[in-house]
Design an enzyme around this catalytic site. Sequence first.
Site, mmCIF file in Angstrom:
data_model
loop_
_atom_site.group_PDB
_atom_site.id
_atom_site.type_symbol
_atom_site.label_atom_id
_atom_site.label_comp_id
_atom_site.label_asym_id
_atom_site.label_seq_id
_atom_site.Cartn_x
_atom_site.Cartn_y
_atom_site.Cartn_z
ATOM 1 N N MET A 1 0.852 -1.148 0.000
ATOM 2 C CA MET A 1 0.000 0.000 0.000
ATOM 3 C C MET A 1 0.901 1.213 0.000
ATOM 4 O O MET A 1 1.859 1.199 0.704
ATOM 5 C CB MET A 1 -0.787 -0.174 1.248
ATOM 6 C CG MET A 1 -2.020 0.433 1.662
ATOM 7 S SD MET A 1 -2.394 2.088 1.755
ATOM 8 C CE MET A 1 -1.342 2.919 2.771
ATOM 9 N N PRO A 2 0.787 2.146 -0.764
ATOM 10 C CA PRO A 2 -0.402 2.609 -1.469
ATOM 11 C C PRO A 2 -0.655 1.864 -2.793
ATOM 12 O O PRO A 2 0.205 1.165 -3.291
ATOM 13 C CB PRO A 2 -0.091 4.073 -1.749
ATOM 14 C CG PRO A 2 1.390 4.125 -1.863
ATOM 15 C CD PRO A 2 1.912 3.093 -0.899
#
Length: 130
Positions: A1-2
């Site tokens: 993530m992102p």
Amino acid sequence: MPLLQFNLVQGSWTKPQVKTILDLAYDTTLEVFHAPEGDRYQTVSFFDPDYLVMADTGLGFNRSPHRIMLNIRTRPRPEAEKLTFYKTFLAKLQATFDFDPHDLMIDMVENGDADWSFANGQAQFITGEL
């Protein structure tokens, strides 16, 4: 993530160039967001030039077929980190390609820990696995 979602004009970049763009963005997430190694989630979509519309919002410039619209979904980040990401990624593109700074548009959408499930129908940020 992102999660980084790249929107590109079909045929404007070669496959090796697209890989380089993804690598540069990944390196930027490691450097600026301090993401852990292997934390890489990226998608690429290609559009007919007429279907990837990036107007100038009245700023007075034009964009080329090499335009990149980058959508980022991320946990909350400080404003300074976001601004550094924009500048750092652009600098990497310019150092690697003959890249016009007007051809990059980035938007970030923040979401919370419950908004991410990486596998197994669980929210790993909430379960403590991440």
